[in-house]
Enzyme design. Structure first.
Site, PDB file in Angstrom:
ATOM      1  N   ARG A  37      41.100  43.818  44.618  1.00 36.02           N
ATOM      2  CA  ARG A  37      40.454  45.093  44.957  1.00 36.02           C
ATOM      3  C   ARG A  37      39.319  45.427  43.997  1.00 36.02           C
ATOM      4  O   ARG A  37      39.149  46.568  43.599  1.00 36.02           O
ATOM      5  CB  ARG A  37      41.489  46.218  44.938  1.00 36.02           C
ATOM      6  CG  ARG A  37      42.564  46.027  45.984  1.00 36.02           C
ATOM      7  CD  ARG A  37      43.535  47.158  45.964  1.00 36.02           C
ATOM      8  NE  ARG A  37      44.593  46.923  46.944  1.00 36.02           N
ATOM      9  CZ  ARG A  37      45.657  47.665  47.053  1.00 36.02           C
ATOM     10  NH1 ARG A  37      45.833  48.695  46.253  1.00 36.02           N
ATOM     11  NH2 ARG A  37      46.570  47.384  47.956  1.00 36.02           N
ATOM     12  N   CYS A  38      38.550  44.447  43.639  1.00 38.45           N
ATOM     13  CA  CYS A  38      37.472  44.587  42.668  1.00 38.45           C
ATOM     14  C   CYS A  38      36.136  44.439  43.389  1.00 38.45           C
ATOM     15  O   CYS A  38      36.042  43.726  44.391  1.00 38.45           O
ATOM     16  CB  CYS A  38      37.637  43.496  41.604  1.00 38.45           C
ATOM     17  SG  CYS A  38      36.335  43.436  40.357  1.00 38.45           S
ATOM     18  N   GLY A  39      35.113  45.067  42.868  1.00 36.92           N
ATOM     19  CA  GLY A  39      33.784  44.888  43.436  1.00 36.92           C
ATOM     20  C   GLY A  39      33.304  43.450  43.346  1.00 36.92           C
ATOM     21  O   GLY A  39      32.422  43.037  44.096  1.00 36.92           O
TER      22      GLY A  39
END
Length: 165
Positions: A37-39
């Site tokens: 769930r990271c950019g």
């Protein structure tokens, strides 16, 4: 001392005991702390492309899930594996979720974080998707910070150098 890095006990995302040496079959490893769930999560696409391009030549990408940065890897192993496979077609091996910084840092990262990046800075992992290229002899050939794309020319250059030794 380098062999220690290759023989550091790890556990796969499926719960099986292993080491970097086992995961790579004696080849080189691109170790990456990852999060779903990271950019920077789209880097999985490039990491898988590197695995496909260089896997037959002795490189194994090794994903290491970590939840220390903004809680961006909260899932259980089955969720992590399912996300990586379904969303990015990941085929490279993944370890169980590990801590990479602080007093609970896994021994693998205690060693990896001693290696300097291209600016000469060692120390804590800055964020998800930091990368280390480990030679078949267990030496850290290079360290790339999170914003360096996995398929950047400087990453490919070091991979080529290590695979041509």
């Amino acid at each position: 001392m380098a062999d220690d890095l290759l023989d550091t006990p790890l556990t796969t995302l499926q719960g099986e005991p292993t080491t970097l040496r086992d995961l790579t079959g004696g080849g080189a490893a691109l170790v990456v702390n990852v999060a779903s769930r990271c950019g920077l999560t789209p880097q999985y696409t490039q990491l898988e492309a590197l695995q496909q391009q260089y896997g037959g030549r002795g490189l194994t990408v090794v994903g290491v899930p970590c939840n220390q940065f903004g809680g961006q890897e909260p899932g259980v192993p089955a969720e992590i594996a399912g996300f990586c496979s379904a969303t990015y077609g990941v085929t490279f091996p993944m370890t169980e979720k590990l801590e990479v910084n602080g007093p609970g840092a896994h021994p693998l990262f205690q060693r990896l974080t001693q290696a300097p990046d291209v600016s000469g800075a060692a120390g804590d992992v800055q964020w998800n998707f930091e990368k280390w290229l480990v030679t078949p002899e267990g030496e850290v050939a290079a360290r790339f910070r999170p914003t360096t794309q996995p398929d950047a020319p400087e990453v490919r250059h070091v991979i080529e150098e290590v695979l041509h030794r």
